[in-house]
Design a protein around this motif. Sequence first.
Motif, PDB file in Angstrom:
ATOM      1  N   SER A  46       0.834  -1.202   0.000  1.00 28.75           N
ATOM      2  CA  SER A  46       0.000   0.000   0.000  1.00 28.75           C
ATOM      3  C   SER A  46       0.870   1.254   0.000  1.00 28.75           C
ATOM      4  O   SER A  46       2.082   1.199   0.205  1.00 28.75           O
ATOM      5  CB  SER A  46      -0.921   0.001   1.222  1.00 28.75           C
ATOM      6  N   GLN A  47       0.202   2.372  -0.220  1.00 28.38           N
ATOM      7  CA  GLN A  47       0.896   3.658  -0.250  1.00 28.38           C
ATOM      8  C   GLN A  47       1.630   3.891   1.072  1.00 28.38           C
ATOM      9  O   GLN A  47       1.096   3.653   2.139  1.00 28.38           O
ATOM     10  CB  GLN A  47      -0.099   4.790  -0.500  1.00 28.38           C
ATOM     11  N   GLY A  48       2.896   4.313   0.974  1.00 29.15           N
ATOM     12  CA  GLY A  48       3.705   4.585   2.156  1.00 29.15           C
ATOM     13  C   GLY A  48       4.655   3.464   2.519  1.00 29.15           C
ATOM     14  O   GLY A  48       5.546   3.646   3.348  1.00 29.15           O
ATOM     15  N   ALA A  49       4.481   2.289   1.892  1.00 29.72           N
ATOM     16  CA  ALA A  49       5.361   1.155   2.193  1.00 29.72           C
ATOM     17  C   ALA A  49       6.779   1.459   1.721  1.00 29.72           C
ATOM     18  O   ALA A  49       6.984   2.028   0.654  1.00 29.72           O
ATOM     19  CB  ALA A  49       4.839  -0.104   1.523  1.00 29.72           C
ATOM     20  N   MET A  57      16.609   1.655  -0.948  1.00 31.88           N
ATOM     21  CA  MET A  57      15.291   1.810  -0.342  1.00 31.88           C
ATOM     22  C   MET A  57      14.380   2.557  -1.310  1.00 31.88           C
ATOM     23  O   MET A  57      14.794   3.537  -1.927  1.00 31.88           O
ATOM     24  CB  MET A  57      15.386   2.571   0.981  1.00 31.88           C
ATOM     25  N   VAL A  58      13.155   2.054  -1.445  1.00 31.14           N
ATOM     26  CA  VAL A  58      12.160   2.705  -2.301  1.00 31.14           C
ATOM     27  C   VAL A  58      10.868   2.857  -1.510  1.00 31.14           C
ATOM     28  O   VAL A  58      10.643   2.189  -0.499  1.00 31.14           O
ATOM     29  CB  VAL A  58      11.920   1.907  -3.599  1.00 31.14           C
ATOM     30  N   LEU A  59      10.028   3.756  -1.989  1.00 32.28           N
ATOM     31  CA  LEU A  59       8.763   4.080  -1.329  1.00 32.28           C
ATOM     32  C   LEU A  59       7.630   3.881  -2.319  1.00 32.28           C
ATOM     33  O   LEU A  59       7.725   4.316  -3.469  1.00 32.28           O
ATOM     34  CB  LEU A  59       8.778   5.538  -0.857  1.00 32.28           C
ATOM     35  N   CYS A  60       6.551   3.262  -1.881  1.00 30.94           N
ATOM     36  CA  CYS A  60       5.342   3.157  -2.694  1.00 30.94           C
ATOM     37  C   CYS A  60       4.568   4.462  -2.523  1.00 30.94           C
ATOM     38  O   CYS A  60       4.089   4.768  -1.433  1.00 30.94           O
ATOM     39  CB  CYS A  60       4.495   1.966  -2.245  1.00 30.94           C
ATOM     40  N   VAL A  73       3.442   4.152  -7.696  1.00 28.70           N
ATOM     41  CA  VAL A  73       4.665   3.626  -8.302  1.00 28.70           C
ATOM     42  C   VAL A  73       5.732   3.528  -7.222  1.00 28.70           C
ATOM     43  O   VAL A  73       5.622   4.134  -6.153  1.00 28.70           O
ATOM     44  CB  VAL A  73       5.179   4.531  -9.456  1.00 28.70           C
ATOM     45  N   TRP A  74       6.793   2.759  -7.510  1.00 28.24           N
ATOM     46  CA  TRP A  74       7.933   2.718  -6.602  1.00 28.24           C
ATOM     47  C   TRP A  74       8.794   3.934  -6.887  1.00 28.24           C
ATOM     48  O   TRP A  74       9.191   4.180  -8.017  1.00 28.24           O
ATOM     49  CB  TRP A  74       8.738   1.439  -6.807  1.00 28.24           C
ATOM     50  N   LEU A  75       9.085   4.721  -5.847  1.00 28.64           N
ATOM     51  CA  LEU A  75       9.879   5.935  -5.971  1.00 28.64           C
ATOM     52  C   LEU A  75      11.206   5.762  -5.239  1.00 28.64           C
ATOM     53  O   LEU A  75      11.236   5.242  -4.114  1.00 28.64           O
ATOM     54  CB  LEU A  75       9.129   7.133  -5.372  1.00 28.64           C
ATOM     55  N   SER A  76      12.276   6.190  -5.878  1.00 27.09           N
ATOM     56  CA  SER A  76      13.577   6.197  -5.209  1.00 27.09           C
ATOM     57  C   SER A  76      13.551   7.252  -4.110  1.00 27.09           C
ATOM     58  O   SER A  76      12.778   8.209  -4.161  1.00 27.09           O
ATOM     59  CB  SER A  76      14.684   6.526  -6.207  1.00 27.09           C
TER      60      SER A  76
END
Length: 100
Positions: A46-49, A57-60, A73-76
Amino acid sequence: MSLKSPAVFLPLILIATPASAKVDPVVIAQPQQLQSVCWFEGREYSQGARIEMVGKMVLCGPKDPFMPDGPLVWLSLDEQGDPIYPEPPRPDNKITINKG
């Protein structure tokens, strides 16, 4: 003399299941609302993972920071742990390729 339309008779076919036949119910689960998720290795996030992907490390998070309910999307992440959003498309519709 009155003209009557001819009667049309259609055969009625009834299909019955034997009393001994067991029918398994089909349950269809439908979410209350469509929810966007990020996928990685067959799992949804989910968003924030935050996860480690290929040693980083990436953030959803939302693809567009101005549309928080849009697609995820996966964000750097930068050095401070803040997401790095992709640059919006160029208005002149030209594609730039960096040969670096």
